[in-house]
Design a protein around this motif. Structure first.
Motif, short mmCIF file in Angstrom:
data_model
loop_
_atom_site.label_atom_id
_atom_site.label_comp_id
_atom_site.label_asym_id
_atom_site.label_seq_id
_atom_site.Cartn_x
_atom_site.Cartn_y
_atom_site.Cartn_z
N GLU A 20 58.86 -0.17 75.76
CA GLU A 20 58.21 0.08 74.48
C GLU A 20 58.12 1.59 74.19
OE1 GLU A 20 54.07 -0.76 72.06
OE2 GLU A 20 54.12 -1.00 74.23
N ARG A 24 59.76 3.40 70.95
CA ARG A 24 58.98 4.17 69.97
C ARG A 24 59.48 5.61 69.87
NH1 ARG A 24 53.18 4.50 70.92
NH2 ARG A 24 53.60 3.99 73.07
N PHE A 73 56.69 -5.59 71.26
CA PHE A 73 57.48 -5.20 70.10
C PHE A 73 57.05 -5.90 68.81
CE2 PHE A 73 60.09 -3.75 73.57
CZ PHE A 73 60.58 -2.54 73.09
N PHE A 76 56.88 -3.33 66.13
CA PHE A 76 57.97 -2.35 66.16
C PHE A 76 58.58 -2.22 64.77
CE2 PHE A 76 62.26 -0.95 67.76
CZ PHE A 76 61.80 0.19 68.40
#
Length: 135
Positions: A20, A24, A73, A76
């Motif tokens: 993650e 990002r 996610f 996301f």
């Protein structure tokens, strides 16, 4: 103006929290949209059983190795892809059409359990090599 070429980054699944964090970081636009990837891909080889069971013996996606990915996610901002996925061990071994060939029975689950966040997947790889990952 010229068409912008999409940038997709494929990363090995390093597990939480790294997958993650990397996603990002790569999707961060500092000065323009060109600073960030257009889509983020994970190479995941964790689905090696037909079902995953809770403590009572009931089949549950929540106990699969993919459940944390869905949680990480869910917010996301870029398209998420499984750029490599599957398993060539255990219940997924097959003798047809080639020794160790893959049938990808996990795809149905991905597109049910990930339908809100997963944009697609890439079958890897077509030819059967020594690694036995071929179709």
């Amino acid at each position: 103006t010229m068409r912008r070429v999409p940038l997709i980054y494929a990363d090995m699944d390093m597990g939480p929290p790294y997958r993650e964090l990397v996603g990002r970081y790569l999707s961060c636009e500092t000065e323009s949209a060109d600073d960030a990837v257009d889509a983020y891909g994970l190479n995941v080889y964790s689905w090696c059983d037909k079902e995953f069971f809770d403590d009572s013996g009931k089949a549950s996606f929540e106990f699969s190795p993919y459940s944390p990915i869905r949680e990480e996610f869910k917010a996301f901002t870029k398209p998420l892809l499984f750029t490599e996925f599957g398993c060539t061990q255990g219940e997924f071994m097959t003798d047809c059409p080639y020794r160790g060939g893959r049938t990808f029975p996990d795809v149905k689950t991905f597109f049910n359990e990930f339908k809100e966040i997963l944009s697609g997947g890439v079958a890897f790889e077509f030819s059967m090599e020594d690694n036995q990952y071929g179709l």
